[in-house]
Design a protein around this motif. Structure first.
Motif, PDB file in Angstrom:
ATOM      1  N   ALA A  12      97.707  67.978  67.650  1.00  0.00           N
ATOM      2  CA  ALA A  12      96.932  67.585  66.729  1.00  0.00           C
ATOM      3  C   ALA A  12      95.615  66.822  67.482  1.00  0.00           C
ATOM      4  CB  ALA A  12      97.221  66.772  65.417  1.00  0.00           C
ATOM      5  N   ILE A  38      89.150  60.293  56.132  1.00  0.00           N
ATOM      6  CA  ILE A  38      90.550  61.088  56.431  1.00  0.00           C
ATOM      7  C   ILE A  38      91.865  59.939  56.581  1.00  0.00           C
ATOM      8  CG2 ILE A  38      91.566  62.659  57.830  1.00  0.00           C
ATOM      9  CD1 ILE A  38      89.054  64.031  57.809  1.00  0.00           C
ATOM     10  N   ILE A  41      94.216  58.728  54.139  1.00  0.00           N
ATOM     11  CA  ILE A  41      95.934  59.622  54.017  1.00  0.00           C
ATOM     12  C   ILE A  41      97.032  58.508  54.215  1.00  0.00           C
ATOM     13  CG2 ILE A  41      96.147  60.288  56.458  1.00  0.00           C
ATOM     14  CD1 ILE A  41      96.587  62.275  53.459  1.00  0.00           C
ATOM     15  N   MET A  47     101.743  54.964  48.615  1.00  0.00           N
ATOM     16  CA  MET A  47     102.262  55.215  47.314  1.00  0.00           C
ATOM     17  C   MET A  47     103.701  55.067  47.151  1.00  0.00           C
ATOM     18  SD  MET A  47      99.454  57.972  45.496  1.00  0.00           S
ATOM     19  CE  MET A  47     100.178  59.541  45.854  1.00  0.00           C
TER      20      MET A  47
ATOM     21  N   TYR B  10     100.764  69.118  52.146  1.00  0.00           N
ATOM     22  CA  TYR B  10     100.295  68.392  53.306  1.00  0.00           C
ATOM     23  C   TYR B  10      99.574  69.391  54.544  1.00  0.00           C
ATOM     24  CZ  TYR B  10     102.683  64.426  51.862  1.00  0.00           C
ATOM     25  OH  TYR B  10     103.106  63.108  51.083  1.00  0.00           O
ATOM     26  N   PHE B  17      91.115  69.345  56.602  1.00  0.00           N
ATOM     27  CA  PHE B  17      90.692  68.360  57.205  1.00  0.00           C
ATOM     28  C   PHE B  17      90.102  68.670  58.408  1.00  0.00           C
ATOM     29  CE2 PHE B  17      94.033  64.910  55.302  1.00  0.00           C
ATOM     30  CZ  PHE B  17      93.217  64.962  54.094  1.00  0.00           C
ATOM     31  N   ALA B  37      87.298  69.144  52.462  1.00  0.00           N
ATOM     32  CA  ALA B  37      88.448  68.304  52.931  1.00  0.00           C
ATOM     33  C   ALA B  37      88.515  67.072  51.747  1.00  0.00           C
ATOM     34  CB  ALA B  37      87.657  67.519  54.241  1.00  0.00           C
ATOM     35  N   MET B  41      92.369  66.196  50.337  1.00  0.00           N
ATOM     36  CA  MET B  41      93.013  64.831  50.227  1.00  0.00           C
ATOM     37  C   MET B  41      93.514  64.922  48.973  1.00  0.00           C
ATOM     38  SD  MET B  41      93.448  61.674  51.399  1.00  0.00           S
ATOM     39  CE  MET B  41      92.203  61.590  52.989  1.00  0.00           C
ATOM     40  N   ALA B  44      97.059  66.586  48.731  1.00  0.00           N
ATOM     41  CA  ALA B  44      97.844  65.865  49.358  1.00  0.00           C
ATOM     42  C   ALA B  44      98.296  64.775  48.497  1.00  0.00           C
ATOM     43  CB  ALA B  44      97.444  65.237  50.774  1.00  0.00           C
ATOM     44  N   LEU B  45      97.654  64.232  47.675  1.00  0.00           N
ATOM     45  CA  LEU B  45      97.916  63.080  46.973  1.00  0.00           C
ATOM     46  C   LEU B  45      98.793  63.620  45.694  1.00  0.00           C
ATOM     47  CD1 LEU B  45      94.754  60.807  46.529  1.00  0.00           C
ATOM     48  CD2 LEU B  45      96.749  60.907  48.136  1.00  0.00           C
ATOM     49  N   THR B  48     102.166  64.323  46.976  1.00  0.00           N
ATOM     50  CA  THR B  48     102.992  63.098  47.213  1.00  0.00           C
ATOM     51  C   THR B  48     103.520  62.370  46.173  1.00  0.00           C
ATOM     52  OG1 THR B  48     101.469  62.441  49.003  1.00  0.00           O
ATOM     53  CG2 THR B  48     103.154  60.958  48.239  1.00  0.00           C
ATOM     54  N   LEU B  49     102.798  62.626  44.951  1.00  0.00           N
ATOM     55  CA  LEU B  49     103.363  61.931  43.603  1.00  0.00           C
ATOM     56  C   LEU B  49     104.516  62.963  43.323  1.00  0.00           C
ATOM     57  CD1 LEU B  49     100.012  61.765  41.490  1.00  0.00           C
ATOM     58  CD2 LEU B  49     101.427  60.018  42.298  1.00  0.00           C
ATOM     59  N   ASN B 235     106.504  61.454  58.715  1.00  0.00           N
ATOM     60  CA  ASN B 235     105.666  62.261  57.989  1.00  0.00           C
ATOM     61  C   ASN B 235     104.424  62.670  58.772  1.00  0.00           C
ATOM     62  OD1 ASN B 235     103.457  62.689  56.239  1.00  0.00           O
ATOM     63  ND2 ASN B 235     103.934  61.164  54.471  1.00  0.00           N
ATOM     64  N   SER B 236     104.619  64.216  58.743  1.00  0.00           N
ATOM     65  CA  SER B 236     103.406  64.878  59.640  1.00  0.00           C
ATOM     66  C   SER B 236     102.117  64.573  59.399  1.00  0.00           C
ATOM     67  CB  SER B 236     104.145  66.355  59.778  1.00  0.00           C
ATOM     68  OG  SER B 236     104.221  66.790  58.643  1.00  0.00           O
ATOM     69  N   ILE B 237     101.786  64.702  58.142  1.00  0.00           N
ATOM     70  CA  ILE B 237     100.390  64.626  57.858  1.00  0.00           C
ATOM     71  C   ILE B 237      99.785  63.234  58.462  1.00  0.00           C
ATOM     72  CG2 ILE B 237     100.522  63.687  55.433  1.00  0.00           C
ATOM     73  CD1 ILE B 237      98.167  65.528  55.040  1.00  0.00           C
ATOM     74  N   LEU B 238     100.629  62.281  58.182  1.00  0.00           N
ATOM     75  CA  LEU B 238      99.974  61.099  58.875  1.00  0.00           C
ATOM     76  C   LEU B 238      99.811  61.083  60.400  1.00  0.00           C
ATOM     77  CD1 LEU B 238     101.955  58.202  56.750  1.00  0.00           C
ATOM     78  CD2 LEU B 238      99.690  58.437  57.003  1.00  0.00           C
ATOM     79  N   ILE B 239     101.008  61.833  61.154  1.00  0.00           N
ATOM     80  CA  ILE B 239     100.674  62.117  62.610  1.00  0.00           C
ATOM     81  C   ILE B 239      99.388  62.814  62.939  1.00  0.00           C
ATOM     82  CG2 ILE B 239     101.756  62.880  64.476  1.00  0.00           C
ATOM     83  CD1 ILE B 239     104.568  62.282  63.268  1.00  0.00           C
ATOM     84  N   ILE B 240      99.224  63.788  61.983  1.00  0.00           N
ATOM     85  CA  ILE B 240      97.915  64.666  62.327  1.00  0.00           C
ATOM     86  C   ILE B 240      97.039  64.038  62.094  1.00  0.00           C
ATOM     87  CG2 ILE B 240      96.796  66.684  61.437  1.00  0.00           C
ATOM     88  CD1 ILE B 240      99.429  68.009  60.988  1.00  0.00           C
ATOM     89  N   CYS B 241      96.461  63.370  60.745  1.00  0.00           N
ATOM     90  CA  CYS B 241      95.382  62.507  60.567  1.00  0.00           C
ATOM     91  C   CYS B 241      95.024  61.454  61.678  1.00  0.00           C
ATOM     92  CB  CYS B 241      95.115  62.120  59.108  1.00  0.00           C
ATOM     93  SG  CYS B 241      95.472  63.173  57.983  1.00  0.00           S
TER      94      CYS B 241
END
Lengths: 101, 463
Positions: A12, A38, A41, A47, B10, B17, B37, B41, B44-45, B48-49, B235-241
């Motif tokens: 990434a 972004i 996130i 949450m 995600y 993004f 983008a 977001m 993704a939210l 998560t819910l 959590n991979s999306i956090l890593i990516i962002c």
């Protein structure tokens, strides 16, 4: 698992580097506000902390984190859009395409 | 099943993004891309819910509403001149969110949770809160300096770098202790405290003109803290962002440092414009300066064929961007050609001048980067410098003893004539005498940039 996460991180980062190198200086400020939006996130983690019933402290910290992250998402995307809306081409230049409205 | 759907949202968000950031390479596609983008977001939210760990939605809903209420004015009402401090401020918010998630994770593990944390996860958590809390306070000070609530001059004292180094080593030692023994809560919380103090002390000595680098660097730290959160939570999306954000901030800070011909280390530890700059000033005030009236400057501009406008931080301070555009339109109506030359570090953040001029309805194809336009100054009749100083100082090219020697500059002095709009003869931010102001082809129009421009506009109309 950790190795897989490292793969994701490195790849990434690499994609980010390749894409962002091509962003012209013209749009560096929107770029910063966009990455800022972004980065909101982290709301995904906040949450879970706020809603997972892991005690009052975790909920309180999670709640503040949700507020901060949401602020960044809402404010960040709005201000980026507001800026990008301002960037216009010359209305009657020789190379300019007619503007779509 | 629910987890799979969450992961798919995600994945979709990550793709959107990256496409959004890619759209920023094209000004005409950028807006659409960033809107997509934003949709990512939202996806993704929603994903998560559905997380099965979430059992109580009340605090989440409250936080979302409150955050949206704070975020709306920060997005819609902040004037473009205040963008740098606005961005720095929200970097602090982002870092705070990452830090608090880390603390919550740590706290709940040892209060009712499993009671142990693996070494890899602890290292990620430690890195997250260390970098996070450093960024929270650092970005707040940066925002304060940009807003001038904190003096924007570098604040230095003897042994400063030593103190910072000791604090940094201390934070690292505490980090090591927590990784070895995760149950050591004292070390964990002291590390956060030390990092917070370090954030303040690191940014205090950095001057306002160096803020583009600092803000970009903090942007990168904020991203890395988010990535570490991703490692800690798996959590991979956090890593990516986080990786995207980190790469972007890192790249921008390199570009900014290059544009000032200085290394990272020099920006962070050099306290530019403090003692070093002061030693160079002096003796220069005896040089001749040719002051010009608005009438004469207007006549020069009215009959010029080729004009290049060089905006700087002074234009932002005076909020003169609309007056600039008005003047440029008048010159064009009279048959002249107007271009804008933007130095990479003009203003207080990367790309700040471009946004200001775009806001004033200047078409973006008139805005030129330094490399694109530098060769054109020699065919230019009038170069109009508005509130810029160090980025047009020929000493950077010629004077080996100058502190800014080697910094790439706009070759304004090659123009046939130069008009400089400036408040007074005070030295620029770096505190360095500028030979451009004493050159025979240069005339100085003193006064507030906005009122000078307004006068020029009415004089050009009459000319």
């Amino acid at each position: 698992m950790l190795i897989l996460e490292l793969y994701v991180f490195v790849l990434a980062g690499f994609v980010g580097f390749m894409v962002i190198t091509r962003v012209p200086p013209l749009l560096h400020t929107p770029l910063m506000s966009a990455t800022n939006a972004i980065s909101g996130i982290s709301l995904v983690g906040s949450m879970v902390a706020a809603g997972a019933h892991r005690g009052g402290v975790a909920t309180a910290l999670g709640f503040i984190a949700v507020v901060c992250a949401t602020t960044n998402i809402v404010g960040g995307f709005l201000i980026t859009d507001r800026m990008l809306k301002m960037f216009r081409r010359e209305p009657h230049g020789d190379s300019a395409k007619p503007e779509k409205r | 099943m629910r987890d799979t759907i969450t992961q798919l949202t995600y994945l979709a968000a990550s793709v959107l993004f990256i496409l959004g950031l890619r759209s920023l390479t094209r000004p005409d596609k950028a807006r659409r891309g960033m809107q997509q983008a934003a949709v990512g977001m939202l996806l993704a939210l929603c994903g998560t819910l559905m997380n099965h760990q979430i059992v109580d939605y009340r605090w989440i809903a409250g936080g979302l509403v409150l955050g949206a209420l704070i975020g709306y004015p920060l997005g819609m009402w902040v004037p473009t001149t205040a963008l740098p401090q606005r961005i720095a401020f929200s970097l602090s918010f982002g870092a705070l969110a990452a830090t608090l998630v880390g603390v919550a994770e740590y706290y709940s593990t040892f209060h009712g949770g499993e009671g142990t944390i693996g070494t890899a996860k602890m290292a990620a958590l430690g890195f997250e809160v260390l970098l996070g809390s450093l960024t929270v306070t650092g970005a707040l000070i940066a925002a304060g300096k940009l807003q001038e609530w904190v003096p924007s001059q570098p604040m230095t004292y003897r042994g400063q770098n030593l103190v910072n180094f000791v604090l940094f080593a201390g934070a690292l030692a505490l980090f090591g202790m927590v990784v070895v023994n995760p149950a050591n809560g004292t070390a964990f919380y002291s590390m956060i405290g030390v990092a917070a103090v370090l954030g303040v002390l690191m940014v205090m000595p950095i001057g306002g003109a160096d803020m583009p680098v600092v803000v970009a660097l903090l942007n990168s730290y904020c991203g890395l803290a988010a990535a570490a959160t991703g490692f800690a939570l798996g959590n991979s999306i956090l890593i990516i962002c986080g990786a995207l954000d980190g790469a972007s901030g890192f790249l921008l800070s390199i570009l900014m440092s290059k544009a000032m011909n200085r290394s990272f280390a020099n920006v962070l530890f050099g306290a530019f414009g403090g003692e070093t700059g002061a030693a160079v000033v002096g003796g220069g005030s005896a040089l001749p300066v040719r002051s010009v009236s608005a009438e004469d400057a207007a006549i020069q501009l009215a009959y010029a064929q080729r004009v290049i406008i060089v905006p700087g931080y002074g234009m932002a301070v005076a909020q003169a961007q609309h007056a600039v555009r008005e003047l440029a339109e008048l010159i064009e109506k009279r048959g002249g050609e107007v271009k804008y030359a933007i130095h990479p570090v003009a203003g207080r953040m990367p790309g700040h001048m471009n946004v200001l001029l775009a806001e004033a309805n200047v078409p973006y194809d008139r805005l030129y980067d330094m490399d694109e336009i530098n060769s054109e100054f020699s065919q230019t009749d009038v170069a109009l410098v508005i509130g810029a100083n160090d980025v047009v100082n020929p000493a950077a090219r010629e004077d080996r003893s100058s502190p800014i020697y080697g910094m790439p500059i706009l070759d304004v002095d090659h123009a046939k004539s130069v008009i400089v709009l400036k408040r007074g003869m005070a030295a620029g931010f770096a505190g360095i005498e500028n030979a451009l102001f004493h050159a025979p082809a240069t005339s100085m129009l003193f006064g507030d940039a906005k009122s000078s421009l307004t006068k020029l506009v009415s004089e050009v109309k009459n000319a």
